[in-house]
Scaffold this active site. Structure first.
Site, mmCIF file in Angstrom:
data_model
loop_
_atom_site.group_PDB
_atom_site.id
_atom_site.type_symbol
_atom_site.label_atom_id
_atom_site.label_comp_id
_atom_site.label_asym_id
_atom_site.label_seq_id
_atom_site.Cartn_x
_atom_site.Cartn_y
_atom_site.Cartn_z
ATOM 1 N N LEU A 64 -33.063 56.078 -31.688
ATOM 2 C CA LEU A 64 -32.219 57.176 -32.161
ATOM 3 C C LEU A 64 -30.941 56.631 -32.793
ATOM 4 O O LEU A 64 -30.583 55.464 -32.595
ATOM 5 C CB LEU A 64 -31.893 58.089 -30.978
ATOM 6 C CG LEU A 64 -33.134 58.761 -30.372
ATOM 7 C CD1 LEU A 64 -32.899 59.194 -28.934
ATOM 8 C CD2 LEU A 64 -33.575 59.943 -31.233
ATOM 9 N N PRO A 65 -30.202 57.477 -33.548
ATOM 10 C CA PRO A 65 -29.042 56.958 -34.283
ATOM 11 C C PRO A 65 -27.926 56.402 -33.388
ATOM 12 O O PRO A 65 -27.410 55.324 -33.660
ATOM 13 C CB PRO A 65 -28.540 58.172 -35.073
ATOM 14 C CG PRO A 65 -29.721 59.086 -35.180
ATOM 15 C CD PRO A 65 -30.520 58.859 -33.926
ATOM 16 N N THR A 95 -29.255 51.129 -31.314
ATOM 17 C CA THR A 95 -28.062 50.285 -31.126
ATOM 18 C C THR A 95 -26.932 51.188 -30.649
ATOM 19 O O THR A 95 -26.457 52.050 -31.402
ATOM 20 C CB THR A 95 -27.653 49.605 -32.454
ATOM 21 O OG1 THR A 95 -28.757 48.853 -32.940
ATOM 22 C CG2 THR A 95 -26.473 48.681 -32.228
ATOM 23 N N LYS A 170 -26.786 42.102 -29.342
ATOM 24 C CA LYS A 170 -26.902 42.743 -30.666
ATOM 25 C C LYS A 170 -25.535 42.902 -31.330
ATOM 26 O O LYS A 170 -25.351 42.555 -32.507
ATOM 27 C CB LYS A 170 -27.578 44.112 -30.487
ATOM 28 C CG LYS A 170 -27.552 45.023 -31.689
ATOM 29 C CD LYS A 170 -28.579 44.660 -32.715
ATOM 30 C CE LYS A 170 -28.461 45.547 -33.953
ATOM 31 N NZ LYS A 170 -29.296 45.103 -35.046
ATOM 32 N N LYS A 245 -20.816 50.921 -38.189
ATOM 33 C CA LYS A 245 -21.118 51.437 -36.837
ATOM 34 C C LYS A 245 -21.162 50.285 -35.824
ATOM 35 O O LYS A 245 -20.550 50.367 -34.753
ATOM 36 C CB LYS A 245 -22.468 52.157 -36.865
ATOM 37 C CG LYS A 245 -22.968 52.574 -35.497
ATOM 38 C CD LYS A 245 -24.439 52.958 -35.509
ATOM 39 C CE LYS A 245 -24.990 52.869 -34.103
ATOM 40 N NZ LYS A 245 -26.432 52.981 -34.027
HETATM 41 P P1 NAD Z 1 -32.716 56.999 -38.704
HETATM 42 O O1 NAD Z 1 -31.550 57.874 -38.869
HETATM 43 O O2 NAD Z 1 -33.580 56.664 -39.875
HETATM 44 O O3 NAD Z 1 -33.715 57.615 -37.588
HETATM 45 C C1 NAD Z 1 -33.280 58.306 -36.443
HETATM 46 C C2 NAD Z 1 -34.321 59.364 -36.102
HETATM 47 O O4 NAD Z 1 -33.905 60.024 -34.913
HETATM 48 C C3 NAD Z 1 -34.461 60.429 -37.191
HETATM 49 O O5 NAD Z 1 -35.822 60.599 -37.536
HETATM 50 C C4 NAD Z 1 -33.875 61.678 -36.532
HETATM 51 O O6 NAD Z 1 -34.494 62.875 -36.965
HETATM 52 C C5 NAD Z 1 -34.187 61.402 -35.069
HETATM 53 N N1 NAD Z 1 -33.358 62.173 -34.147
HETATM 54 C C6 NAD Z 1 -32.019 62.393 -34.189
HETATM 55 N N2 NAD Z 1 -31.617 63.147 -33.151
HETATM 56 C C7 NAD Z 1 -32.750 63.415 -32.432
HETATM 57 C C8 NAD Z 1 -33.003 64.142 -31.247
HETATM 58 N N3 NAD Z 1 -32.031 64.770 -30.578
HETATM 59 N N4 NAD Z 1 -34.289 64.231 -30.802
HETATM 60 C C9 NAD Z 1 -35.265 63.596 -31.456
HETATM 61 N N5 NAD Z 1 -35.107 62.890 -32.593
HETATM 62 C C10 NAD Z 1 -33.853 62.804 -33.065
HETATM 63 O O7 NAD Z 1 -32.177 55.655 -38.009
HETATM 64 P P2 NAD Z 1 -32.882 54.221 -37.990
HETATM 65 O O8 NAD Z 1 -32.527 53.460 -39.212
HETATM 66 O O9 NAD Z 1 -34.312 54.393 -37.604
HETATM 67 O O10 NAD Z 1 -32.060 53.522 -36.790
HETATM 68 C C11 NAD Z 1 -32.279 53.865 -35.443
HETATM 69 C C12 NAD Z 1 -31.436 52.954 -34.583
HETATM 70 O O11 NAD Z 1 -31.794 51.584 -34.836
HETATM 71 C C13 NAD Z 1 -29.925 53.051 -34.843
HETATM 72 O O12 NAD Z 1 -29.246 52.976 -33.620
HETATM 73 C C14 NAD Z 1 -29.638 51.851 -35.745
HETATM 74 O O13 NAD Z 1 -28.302 51.388 -35.599
HETATM 75 C C15 NAD Z 1 -30.637 50.844 -35.208
HETATM 76 N N6 NAD Z 1 -31.062 49.808 -36.177
HETATM 77 C C16 NAD Z 1 -31.324 50.140 -37.469
HETATM 78 C C17 NAD Z 1 -31.715 49.152 -38.361
HETATM 79 C C18 NAD Z 1 -32.026 49.473 -39.808
HETATM 80 O O14 NAD Z 1 -32.131 48.541 -40.618
HETATM 81 N N7 NAD Z 1 -32.206 50.734 -40.166
HETATM 82 C C19 NAD Z 1 -31.847 47.829 -37.927
HETATM 83 C C20 NAD Z 1 -31.604 47.513 -36.592
HETATM 84 C C21 NAD Z 1 -31.184 48.528 -35.718
#
Ligand code: NAD
Length: 298
Positions: A64-65, A95, A170, A245
């Site tokens: 999740l975000p 994260t 991380k 972030k």
């Molecule tokens: P994203 O925003 O693409 O995906 C998050 C998902 O969570 C979305 O599909 C959203 O609809 C869902 N969501 C939000 N609130 C919700 C709820 N209450 N119930 C159910 N679903 C819900 O984000 P992402 O890029 O997949 O990143 C996710 C995590 O991984 C973050 O913490 C980010 O910092 C970390 N991360 C991302 C990357 C990257 O390159 N994108 C790399 C490493 C770590």
């Protein structure tokens, strides 16, 4: 294994696909119906809530975000803790800050569930390829139990220590990355202004003491490395807002233990300025635009 998976975004969706490809049975939930539908088409079963996704699960994964989303998914009336069986491990790969992890782990523990923080590095490419690095905090026993599941999504699964240490690894790594990227950007832009060919300068750095991932794999100067986001208008990489972030998590965590992060705080301000100027969605290596002159938009 029967797995509950909540959060099917840029990272979660390809991770869930790799679990399906490895033969696991998935019950998935996301607030986005289209994200759920895409996974159902790949073979997953749709759940109506995090609670429903967890009801029959032998392991639950969240991606999740931010911490607020993890809290609501975990503790809401329709949350994971309302549906999960005793003894089942919860793995959060989002994260988030180490202090929130400890609070969530304590809640899970109260009803007999292990909670592991397992943030990842490797980006969306690593998520699709199943080569992510997982940095895992929590009990060794729970780690050993979920390791085979994580192995379907990652190539490097590391137990970092107690609850929260996965997030510590991380955010400390990304603190260094945010700083080194700004440092390489500064050096490359100075070299340009002083008249050296950027490719020659990068070549020297990369065989000298300035070498780092930001210089030899992800160089921020356009055209130096063909595969880097800098060579395609800073699109499709690790967004400035995500770096911002992570630097915020690092500086907040530092504040809690009264630890100075001089360069991290400065780097945070650089990425903040970029975000304010509309570059939040561009790759974070576009920090070099703060340094370059009229041709900065190239
Ligand atoms: P994203 O925003 O693409 O995906 C998050 C998902 O969570 C979305 O599909 C959203 O609809 C869902 N969501 C939000 N609130 C919700 C709820 N209450 N119930 C159910 N679903 C819900 O984000 P992402 O890029 O997949 O990143 C996710 C995590 O991984 C973050 O913490 C980010 O910092 C970390 N991360 C991302 C990357 C990257 O390159 N994108 C790399 C490493 C770590």
């Amino acid at each position: 294994m029967k797995i509950g998976f909540v959060g099917l975004g840029n990272m979660g969706a390809p991770m869930a696909r790799n679990l399906l490809n490895a033969g696991h049975v998935l019950h998935v939930f996301d607030v986005s119906a289209s994200a759920v539908q895409a996974l159902v088409e790949a073979g997953a079963q749709a759940a109506v809530s995090p609670k429903a996704a967890s009801a029959e699960a032998e392991c639950v994964i969240t991606m999740l975000p931010a911490a607020a989303h993890v809290k609501s998914v975990l503790t809401g009336d329709d949350g994971i803790l309302a549906g999960i069986a005793r003894g089942v491990a919860i793995v959060d790969s989002s994260t988030i800050d180490p202090a929130s992890v400890k609070a969530f782990a304590a809640l899970a523990q109260q009803q007999g569930n292990a909670f592991l923080d397992a943030p990842v590095s490797g980006g969306t490419g690593g998520a699709a390829a199943g080569t992510l690095t997982f940095m895992v905090g929590g009990s060794v026993e729970a780690y050993e139990r979920v390791k085979p599941v994580l192995s379907a999504m990652g190539g490097n699964i590391v137990h970092c220590g107690d609850t929260g240490t996965g997030q510590v690894a991380k955010i400390c790594n990304n603190l260094v990355l945010g700083i080194t990227m700004a440092g390489v950007a500064e050096g490359m832009a100075l070299g340009e202004a002083l008249g050296i060919d950027p490719k020659v300068l990068a070549g020297i750095m990369n065989t000298s003491t300035g070498r780092c991932w930001s210089s030899d794999t992800y160089n921020p100067f356009p055209g130096v490395i063909d595969a880097a986001p800098s060579s395609r208008g800073y699109t499709g990489g690790f967004g400035t807002d995500l770096m911002l972030k992570d630097l915020g998590l690092a500086t907040d965590a530092a504040k809690l233990v009264r630890q100075p992060v001089f360069l991290g705080a400065l780097a945070q301000q650089l990425y903040q300025a970029m975000s304010t100027n509309g570059a939040g969605k561009l790759d974070f290596s576009s920090v070099i635009r703060l340094y370059r002159r009229d041709d900065a938009a190239t």
